[in-house]
Design a protein around this motif. Structure first.
Motif, PDB file in Angstrom:
ATOM      1  N   MET A 103       0.835  -1.218   0.000  1.00  0.00           N
ATOM      2  CA  MET A 103       0.000   0.000   0.000  1.00  0.00           C
ATOM      3  C   MET A 103       0.853   1.245   0.000  1.00  0.00           C
ATOM      4  N   LYS A 104       0.492   2.211  -0.772  1.00  0.00           N
ATOM      5  CA  LYS A 104       1.209   3.477  -0.833  1.00  0.00           C
ATOM      6  C   LYS A 104       0.742   4.380   0.309  1.00  0.00           C
ATOM      7  N   GLY A 105       1.245   5.601   0.368  1.00  0.00           N
ATOM      8  CA  GLY A 105       0.839   6.527   1.413  1.00  0.00           C
ATOM      9  C   GLY A 105      -0.639   6.836   1.335  1.00  0.00           C
ATOM     10  N   ALA A 106      -1.387   6.499   2.349  1.00  0.00           N
ATOM     11  CA  ALA A 106      -2.838   6.624   2.320  1.00  0.00           C
ATOM     12  C   ALA A 106      -3.273   8.071   2.505  1.00  0.00           C
ATOM     13  N   ASN A 107      -4.330   8.463   1.775  1.00  0.00           N
ATOM     14  CA  ASN A 107      -4.930   9.783   1.932  1.00  0.00           C
ATOM     15  C   ASN A 107      -5.931   9.803   3.075  1.00  0.00           C
ATOM     16  N   MET A 108      -6.458   8.638   3.418  1.00  0.00           N
ATOM     17  CA  MET A 108      -7.473   8.444   4.454  1.00  0.00           C
ATOM     18  C   MET A 108      -8.844   8.996   4.066  1.00  0.00           C
ATOM     19  N   PHE A 109      -8.876   9.999   3.188  1.00  0.00           N
ATOM     20  CA  PHE A 109     -10.162  10.488   2.682  1.00  0.00           C
ATOM     21  C   PHE A 109     -10.023  10.756   1.189  1.00  0.00           C
ATOM     22  N   SER A 110     -11.053  10.414   0.443  1.00  0.00           N
ATOM     23  CA  SER A 110     -11.024  10.671  -1.004  1.00  0.00           C
ATOM     24  C   SER A 110     -12.438  10.889  -1.506  1.00  0.00           C
ATOM     25  N   LYS A 111     -12.498  11.424  -2.716  1.00  0.00           N
ATOM     26  CA  LYS A 111     -13.812  11.658  -3.342  1.00  0.00           C
ATOM     27  C   LYS A 111     -13.731  11.340  -4.828  1.00  0.00           C
ATOM     28  N   ALA A 112     -14.690  10.520  -5.288  1.00  0.00           N
ATOM     29  CA  ALA A 112     -14.853  10.247  -6.715  1.00  0.00           C
ATOM     30  C   ALA A 112     -16.261  10.682  -7.102  1.00  0.00           C
ATOM     31  N   TYR A 113     -16.497  10.757  -8.398  1.00  0.00           N
ATOM     32  CA  TYR A 113     -17.807  11.195  -8.866  1.00  0.00           C
ATOM     33  C   TYR A 113     -18.444  10.121  -9.739  1.00  0.00           C
ATOM     34  N   SER A 114     -19.741   9.957  -9.513  1.00  0.00           N
ATOM     35  CA  SER A 114     -20.534   9.065 -10.353  1.00  0.00           C
ATOM     36  C   SER A 114     -21.852   9.776 -10.636  1.00  0.00           C
ATOM     37  N   ALA A 115     -22.873   9.047 -11.009  1.00  0.00           N
ATOM     38  CA  ALA A 115     -24.169   9.679 -11.290  1.00  0.00           C
ATOM     39  C   ALA A 115     -25.297   8.671 -11.140  1.00  0.00           C
ATOM     40  N   ALA A 116     -26.462   9.170 -10.755  1.00  0.00           N
ATOM     41  CA  ALA A 116     -27.683   8.375 -10.698  1.00  0.00           C
ATOM     42  C   ALA A 116     -28.615   8.860 -11.801  1.00  0.00           C
ATOM     43  N   VAL A 117     -29.533   8.017 -12.199  1.00  0.00           N
ATOM     44  CA  VAL A 117     -30.503   8.379 -13.221  1.00  0.00           C
ATOM     45  C   VAL A 117     -31.852   8.615 -12.565  1.00  0.00           C
ATOM     46  N   ASN A 118     -32.419   9.802 -12.813  1.00  0.00           N
ATOM     47  CA  ASN A 118     -33.756  10.121 -12.329  1.00  0.00           C
ATOM     48  C   ASN A 118     -34.612  10.465 -13.535  1.00  0.00           C
ATOM     49  N   GLY A 119     -35.586   9.623 -13.834  1.00  0.00           N
ATOM     50  CA  GLY A 119     -36.314   9.774 -15.092  1.00  0.00           C
ATOM     51  C   GLY A 119     -35.384   9.420 -16.230  1.00  0.00           C
ATOM     52  N   ILE A 120     -35.086  10.402 -17.095  1.00  0.00           N
ATOM     53  CA  ILE A 120     -34.092  10.173 -18.150  1.00  0.00           C
ATOM     54  C   ILE A 120     -32.942  11.167 -18.019  1.00  0.00           C
ATOM     55  N   ASP A 121     -32.776  11.726 -16.827  1.00  0.00           N
ATOM     56  CA  ASP A 121     -31.713  12.694 -16.597  1.00  0.00           C
ATOM     57  C   ASP A 121     -30.705  12.140 -15.609  1.00  0.00           C
ATOM     58  N   GLY A 122     -29.442  12.470 -15.850  1.00  0.00           N
ATOM     59  CA  GLY A 122     -28.389  12.065 -14.930  1.00  0.00           C
ATOM     60  C   GLY A 122     -28.213  13.091 -13.825  1.00  0.00           C
ATOM     61  N   ILE A 123     -27.990  12.621 -12.594  1.00  0.00           N
ATOM     62  CA  ILE A 123     -27.744  13.496 -11.451  1.00  0.00           C
ATOM     63  C   ILE A 123     -26.415  13.092 -10.838  1.00  0.00           C
ATOM     64  N   ILE A 124     -25.494  14.046 -10.721  1.00  0.00           N
ATOM     65  CA  ILE A 124     -24.151  13.762 -10.227  1.00  0.00           C
ATOM     66  C   ILE A 124     -24.200  13.339  -8.757  1.00  0.00           C
ATOM     67  N   VAL A 125     -23.467  12.289  -8.444  1.00  0.00           N
ATOM     68  CA  VAL A 125     -23.379  11.763  -7.085  1.00  0.00           C
ATOM     69  C   VAL A 125     -21.907  11.756  -6.664  1.00  0.00           C
ATOM     70  N   SER A 126     -21.626  12.314  -5.498  1.00  0.00           N
ATOM     71  CA  SER A 126     -20.275  12.272  -4.933  1.00  0.00           C
ATOM     72  C   SER A 126     -20.114  10.979  -4.137  1.00  0.00           C
ATOM     73  N   VAL A 127     -19.038  10.257  -4.406  1.00  0.00           N
ATOM     74  CA  VAL A 127     -18.736   9.022  -3.681  1.00  0.00           C
ATOM     75  C   VAL A 127     -17.531   9.309  -2.793  1.00  0.00           C
ATOM     76  N   GLU A 128     -17.796   9.495  -1.493  1.00  0.00           N
ATOM     77  CA  GLU A 128     -16.750   9.848  -0.540  1.00  0.00           C
ATOM     78  C   GLU A 128     -16.309   8.616   0.231  1.00  0.00           C
ATOM     79  N   ALA A 129     -15.004   8.452   0.379  1.00  0.00           N
ATOM     80  CA  ALA A 129     -14.453   7.309   1.119  1.00  0.00           C
ATOM     81  C   ALA A 129     -13.599   7.818   2.270  1.00  0.00           C
ATOM     82  N   ASP A 130     -13.816   7.249   3.438  1.00  0.00           N
ATOM     83  CA  ASP A 130     -13.013   7.582   4.607  1.00  0.00           C
ATOM     84  C   ASP A 130     -12.438   6.298   5.191  1.00  0.00           C
ATOM     85  N   VAL A 131     -11.140   6.307   5.467  1.00  0.00           N
ATOM     86  CA  VAL A 131     -10.448   5.165   6.061  1.00  0.00           C
ATOM     87  C   VAL A 131      -9.911   5.597   7.420  1.00  0.00           C
TER      88      VAL A 131
END
Length: 516
Positions: A1-29
Motif C-alpha cells: 500500500m502506498k501513502g494513504a490519503n485516508m479520505f477521497s472523493k470520486a464522482y458518479s451519477a444516478a438516473v432520475n427519469g431520463i436525466d443524470g444526477i451527479i453523485v459524490s462518492v466519498e471514502a473515509d479510512v
C-alpha cells in the motif's frame, strides 16, 4: 500500500427519469474495527456493492489493511438504485489507501458494475449520465467498455471504455494510455435502422385513410382507424414513420436517452436514428404501458416519444390500461410517483389506434355481421368518450374491392407524401417560432383563438356542427386544430369552409358509432 490519503472523493451519477444526477462518492479510512459501511439512502443493489467491491479488490490484487471503511454517496436525499456505483466506490477506496492520487480523479465521472474477478460490466443509463456530465463541465467519463460507443455519442467530453479494475487504475495513474472513443456525428449512419423497405406505394386503395394519415402526421394529430379485418389498418399504420420527417441530432439524443435508461441500447445501436414505432400487444399491463416498476423505467408510451404508438385491436386493451393515456396525451409526459421519489418521462408521441367496428369485425355489413346493436355498442363502448375526445381524427378503413386490387397502377410513394408534410411543418415552425410548441396539435384553447381565426361563414358552419353533433369543448378545439393543419397543407393562411368541413368529417364517426 502506498501513502494513504485516508479520505477521497470520486464522482458518479444516478438516473432520475431520463436525466443524470451527479453523485459524490466519498471514502473515509480510519482506525477501528474492520468494517465496510455504505451510507446515503441506498437501494438494495447499491448496498450489495459492499461485497462485490470488497471481493473484486482482493481478486484484482489490491491488499487492503484491516481498517474501518466508510463510503458516503451524496446527496443523501436522493435514492440511489442500480449497480453503476461499484466502480466509483472501488476507485474512491483505492484513492483513500493511496493507490491513486486524488488529483487524478478531478473532473472525471466513473460508471460501472463490477464482477467478483474485477471485470467491469455494462450498465443502463450511460447516455443521459454522460450528457449531464458534459453540461456540468466534467472533462472525461470512465465507463464499461460495452457502453463506450453509447457514451461517445455526446460530443465535447472524453469517454474511455475499460474492461476491468486494474486497467482503470493503470489509466488513472498514467501507466496505460487509453484513447477516448470518438464518433463523428456525420458518421452515425452505420447505426441507423432501415424501415424494412416499407412504403405507402405498397398500399392499394384506401385513399381516404391515406389522406387522413397525411393530415395527422403534418400536425402530429392522434388518429383512430375503424374497419373490418383485412382492410389494411395495420399495413397503413406501419408505414407512418416512412412519411415522418427525419430526426435531427437533438431529437435522436432525446430518444436515445430513454432507450439507454431502458437498457435497449448496445454497441451496435448507440443512437436511435429513426422515429420509434411501438406496437404493444393488447394484454399489456398499465405499468408496462406508462412505465413504472419497483425501480421505475420508461414504458411503451415513453419509448414511442417523437414517434408512433400503435394500439391495434383498441377495444381489446384493458379499459383501465388505456385510460392511462389521458394525461400523457394532454401533457406530453408521464409522471410516476413513488415513496422515495417522483420520476418524469417524456411522452410526446402520435397515437394511432385501430379497431374493428364490432366483435366479429363486419358491422354494419349485415351480410356478414350478426351482432345486435347492443352488442356493437357494448364493444365500441370500451373506448370512453373522454379518451375519444383526445383523438383528433377518426376514419373508416373500408374493405378494398377487387378492381382496386387488380389496378396495377403504383400508389403515391412515401417520399412524395413526406415532401408535402415537410412543407406544412415548415409553415408551423415559422408560425410558432415565438411559442413553446411546434405543431398544430399542441395549440391550447388560448392560442387557438389567435391562430385559428374563422370568417363569418366558417363560424356559422362550426356552430351548426357543434350543436348538431353535440360536441364537447375538447372536440370543438380539436376540429379547429385539424382544420388549421388542412389549411397548412393547402398553403392557405386562412381556414376556409372546405378545410373546416373536412375536419368536421373526421369527427362524424362519433355519431355513427358512439351516439347514445
Amino acid at each position: 500500500m502506498k501513502g494513504a490519503n485516508m479520505f477521497s472523493k470520486a464522482y458518479s451519477a444516478a438516473v432520475n427519469g431520463i436525466d443524470g444526477i451527479i453523485v459524490s462518492v466519498e471514502a473515509d479510512v480510519s482506525d477501528g474495527l474492520p468494517i465496510f459501511d455504505l451510507v446515503g439512502y441506498l437501494g438494495s443493489e447499491v448496498r450489495e456493492a459492499r461485497e462485490r467491491v470488497r471481493i473484486s479488490l482482493k481478486n484484482s490484487g489490491y491488499q487492503l489493511p484491516a481498517k474501518r471503511i466508510t463510503i458516503n454517496l451524496s446527496p443523501a436525499d436522493l435514492r440511489k438504485e442500480g449497480t453503476a456505483f461499484d466502480l466509483p466506490i472501488a476507485i474512491a477506496i483505492l484513492t483513500a489507501f493511496g493507490y491513486i492520487p486524488q488529483e487524478n480523479l478531478n473532473k472525471t465521472i466513473f460508471i460501472g458494475e463490477m464482477s467478483l474477478n474485477g471485470k467491469i460490466n455494462k450498465v443502463n443509463g450511460v447516455l443521459p449520465i454522460v450528457y449531464n456530465a458534459y453540461k456540468l463541465g466534467f472533462k472525461r467519463c470512465v465507463v464499461p467498455f460495452e457502453n463506450v460507443k453509447e457514451g461517445a455519442v455526446v460530443q465535447g467530453i472524453d469517454v474511455y471504455g475499460v474492461n476491468n479494475l486494474q486497467e482503470a487504475v493503470r489509466f488513472l495513474n498514467n501507466e496505460t494510455i487509453l484513447e477516448p472513443y470518438f464518433i463523428h456525428t456525420e458518421d452515425l449512419s452505420f447505426i441507423r435502422e432501415d424501415m424494412d423497405n416499407l412504403d405507402f406505394s405498397d398500399v392499394t386503395g384506401q385513399e381516404l385513410a391515406k389522406r387522413a394519415i397525411e393530415i395527422a402526421v403534418s400536425g402530429m394529430h392522434n388518429l383512430l382507424m375503424i374497419g373490418p379485418p383485412g382492410a389494411g389498418k395495420t399495413m397503413l399504420a406501419k408505414r407512418i414513420p416512412t412519411i415522418m420527417p427525419e430526426l435531427n441530432f437533438e431529437e435522436s439524443l432525446e430518444i436515445s436517452k430513454i432507450y439507454s435508461v431502458s437498457g435497449l441500447l448496445n454497441n451496435n445501436c448507440s443512437l436511435i436514428k429513426k422515429r420509434p414505432f411501438r406496437s404493444p400487444h393488447h394484454t399489456i399491463t398499465a405499468a408496462a404501458l406508462a412505465g413504472g416498476g419497483r425501480t421505475p423505467i420508461p414504458g411503451e408510451i415513453s419509448l414511442a416519444h417523437l414517434g408512433v404508438l400503435f394500439l391495434d385491436e383498441f377495444p381489446e386493451f384493458n379499459r383501465n390500461t388505456i385510460e392511462i393515456l389521458r394525461q400523457p396525451l394532454e401533457e406530453n409526459e408521464v409522471t410516476i410517483a413513488r415513496l422515495y421519489g417522483t420520476y418524469k418521462y417524456p411522452a410526446d408521441f402520435m397515437l394511432v389506434a385501430a379497431m374493428n367496428p364490432c366483435s366479429c369485425g363486419y358491422y354494419p355489413d349485415r351480410n356478414k355481421c350478426n351482432c345486435s346493436i347492443n352488442q356493437v355498442k357494448r364493444y365500441i363502448g370500451k373506448i370512453s368518450r373522454p379518451l375519444l375526445d383526445r383523438i383528433d381524427i377518426c376514419i373508416e378503413a373500408l374493405q378494398v374491392n377487387y378492381k382496386e386490387l387488380e389496378n396495377h397502377k403504383l400508389s403515391e410513394t412515401s417520399e412524395n407524401i413526406r415532401k408535402r408534410i415537410m412543407a406544412a411543418r415548415d409553415i408551423q415552425l415559422e408560425r410558432y417560432k415565438d411559442e413553446i410548441f411546434y405543431f398544430n396539435s399542441q395549440l391550447t384553447p388560448k392560442t387557438i383563438s389567435r391562430y385559428c381565426k374563422l370568417g363569418k361563414k366558417e363560424k356559422s358552419l362550426i356552430e351548426k356542427a357543434f350543436t348538431k353533433m353535440n360536441l364537447s369543448a375538447r372536440a370543438y378545439h380539436r376540429i379547429l386544430k385539424v382544420s388549421r393543419t388542412i389549411a397548412d397543407l393547402d398553403g392557405s393562411e386562412d381556414i376556409k369552409e372546405k378545410h373546416l368541413s373536412e375536419a368536421i368529417c373526421y369527427r362524424s364517426l362519433d355519431r355513427k358509432y358512439w351516439e347514445d
